[in-house]
Scaffold this motif. Structure first.
Motif, PDB file in Angstrom:
ATOM      1  N   ARG A 132       0.843  -1.191   0.000  1.00  0.00           N
ATOM      2  CA  ARG A 132       0.000   0.000   0.000  1.00  0.00           C
ATOM      3  C   ARG A 132       0.877   1.240   0.000  1.00  0.00           C
ATOM      4  O   ARG A 132       2.001   1.218   0.505  1.00  0.00           O
ATOM      5  CB  ARG A 132      -0.886   0.017   1.246  1.00  0.00           C
ATOM      6  CG  ARG A 132      -1.925  -1.072   1.234  1.00  0.00           C
ATOM      7  CD  ARG A 132      -2.836  -0.941   2.418  1.00  0.00           C
ATOM      8  NE  ARG A 132      -2.072  -1.191   3.667  1.00  0.00           N
ATOM      9  CZ  ARG A 132      -2.491  -0.912   4.862  1.00  0.00           C
ATOM     10  NH1 ARG A 132      -3.681  -0.370   5.030  1.00  0.00           N
ATOM     11  NH2 ARG A 132      -1.758  -1.158   5.910  1.00  0.00           N
ATOM     12  N   ARG A 133       0.342   2.269  -0.531  1.00  0.00           N
ATOM     13  CA  ARG A 133       1.054   3.530  -0.559  1.00  0.00           C
ATOM     14  C   ARG A 133       1.060   4.114   0.857  1.00  0.00           C
ATOM     15  O   ARG A 133       0.065   4.072   1.577  1.00  0.00           O
ATOM     16  CB  ARG A 133       0.364   4.486  -1.519  1.00  0.00           C
ATOM     17  CG  ARG A 133       1.132   5.787  -1.690  1.00  0.00           C
ATOM     18  CD  ARG A 133       0.436   6.659  -2.707  1.00  0.00           C
ATOM     19  NE  ARG A 133       1.077   7.952  -2.733  1.00  0.00           N
ATOM     20  CZ  ARG A 133       1.889   8.354  -3.683  1.00  0.00           C
ATOM     21  NH1 ARG A 133       2.125   7.553  -4.701  1.00  0.00           N
ATOM     22  NH2 ARG A 133       2.434   9.536  -3.643  1.00  0.00           N
ATOM     23  N   SER A 134       2.192   4.712   1.219  1.00  0.00           N
ATOM     24  CA  SER A 134       2.335   5.282   2.544  1.00  0.00           C
ATOM     25  C   SER A 134       1.492   6.541   2.662  1.00  0.00           C
ATOM     26  O   SER A 134       1.344   7.306   1.708  1.00  0.00           O
ATOM     27  CB  SER A 134       3.807   5.621   2.810  1.00  0.00           C
ATOM     28  OG  SER A 134       3.924   6.265   4.030  1.00  0.00           O
ATOM     29  N   GLU A 135       0.954   6.760   3.840  1.00  0.00           N
ATOM     30  CA  GLU A 135       0.135   7.929   4.074  1.00  0.00           C
ATOM     31  C   GLU A 135       0.969   9.108   4.561  1.00  0.00           C
ATOM     32  O   GLU A 135       0.485  10.218   4.670  1.00  0.00           O
ATOM     33  CB  GLU A 135      -0.938   7.592   5.110  1.00  0.00           C
ATOM     34  CG  GLU A 135      -1.898   6.549   4.586  1.00  0.00           C
ATOM     35  CD  GLU A 135      -2.661   5.856   5.700  1.00  0.00           C
ATOM     36  OE1 GLU A 135      -2.426   6.190   6.889  1.00  0.00           O
ATOM     37  OE2 GLU A 135      -3.474   5.001   5.382  1.00  0.00           O
ATOM     38  N   LYS A 136       2.231   8.887   4.843  1.00  0.00           N
ATOM     39  CA  LYS A 136       3.102   9.956   5.302  1.00  0.00           C
ATOM     40  C   LYS A 136       3.531  10.808   4.121  1.00  0.00           C
ATOM     41  O   LYS A 136       3.658  10.328   2.990  1.00  0.00           O
ATOM     42  CB  LYS A 136       4.349   9.386   5.966  1.00  0.00           C
ATOM     43  CG  LYS A 136       4.079   8.688   7.272  1.00  0.00           C
ATOM     44  CD  LYS A 136       5.373   8.206   7.851  1.00  0.00           C
ATOM     45  CE  LYS A 136       5.157   7.492   9.163  1.00  0.00           C
ATOM     46  NZ  LYS A 136       6.427   7.008   9.713  1.00  0.00           N
ATOM     47  N   GLN A 137       3.791  12.066   4.399  1.00  0.00           N
ATOM     48  CA  GLN A 137       4.305  12.973   3.372  1.00  0.00           C
ATOM     49  C   GLN A 137       5.782  12.673   3.142  1.00  0.00           C
ATOM     50  O   GLN A 137       6.507  12.356   4.091  1.00  0.00           O
ATOM     51  CB  GLN A 137       4.150  14.430   3.831  1.00  0.00           C
ATOM     52  CG  GLN A 137       2.715  14.881   3.949  1.00  0.00           C
ATOM     53  CD  GLN A 137       2.045  14.924   2.580  1.00  0.00           C
ATOM     54  OE1 GLN A 137       2.679  15.243   1.578  1.00  0.00           O
ATOM     55  NE2 GLN A 137       0.758  14.595   2.542  1.00  0.00           N
ATOM     56  N   PRO A 138       6.247  12.741   1.900  1.00  0.00           N
ATOM     57  CA  PRO A 138       7.678  12.501   1.662  1.00  0.00           C
ATOM     58  C   PRO A 138       8.508  13.610   2.291  1.00  0.00           C
ATOM     59  O   PRO A 138       8.051  14.744   2.430  1.00  0.00           O
ATOM     60  CB  PRO A 138       7.797  12.503   0.144  1.00  0.00           C
ATOM     61  CG  PRO A 138       6.601  13.218  -0.362  1.00  0.00           C
ATOM     62  CD  PRO A 138       5.522  13.017   0.650  1.00  0.00           C
TER      63      PRO A 138
END
Length: 174
Positions: free
Chosen positions: A116-122
């Motif tokens: 899954r794609r991370s929910e944190k900002q890069p």
């Protein structure tokens, strides 16, 4: 030495002849050789306490203390080694119990893993500092990197922000 023997012989000879007559020679006088010297008391030896004897006793005590200490240290070491062996044996038993192969559940392969794609900002990268501080520069050179980096050199180096933006575009993350 000979005159002494002769004097004794004369005294013995005269005393034997006098004894037979019952008289002493010389008109009742005793000859000086017949006088017995006064009897001296026997000398009593003094109990000597030599330093060597005292030192030998102290040294024997010290040697006994050292031997006792060595014996205790040896006994302590043996006890400690015995404890270590017991601990190692217990550890080996525990590890053997843990290492017994046990059945594992079979993984499900009917559902493939999709990350899954991370929910944190890069994270936002910072611009690297290409300039070396003045106190870290080589003194013989006396030229800082600010002097070397003119507008012509900065054109060839893209900024790190531009690099990261290009990477995101290539990956399709934006």
């Amino acid at each position: 030495m000979e005159p002494l023997k002769e004097a004794r012989n004369r005294v013995e000879g005269s005393s034997s002849s006098d004894n037979s007559n019952g008289r002493t020679s010389g008109g009742g006088r005793r000859s000086p050789t017949n006088i017995k010297p006064p009897v001296k008391k026997n000398t009593i030896p003094i109990d000597l306490k030599l330093h060597n004897d005292i030192r030998a006793v102290e040294r024997a005590r010290f040697a006994h203390q050292v031997a006792e200490k060595r014996r205790l240290i040896k006994q302590y070491k043996m006890e400690r080694e015995r404890q270590q062996k017991l601990e190692e044996q217990e550890e080996i038993k525990r590890l053997r119990k843990e290492l017994i192969p046990k059945a594992q559940l079979m993984p499900y392969f009917d559902r493939p893993f999709v990350p899954r794609r991370s929910e944190k900002q890069p994270t936002v990268p910072r611009e690297p500092k290409f300039c070396i501080p003045r106190h870290k520069t080589i003194r013989c050179c006396r030229m800082s990197c600010n002097d070397m980096s003119g507008p012509s050199q900065l054109q060839h180096l893209p900024s790190s922000i531009e690099k990261t933006e290009a990477l995101y575009k290539n990956r399709g993350l934006q």
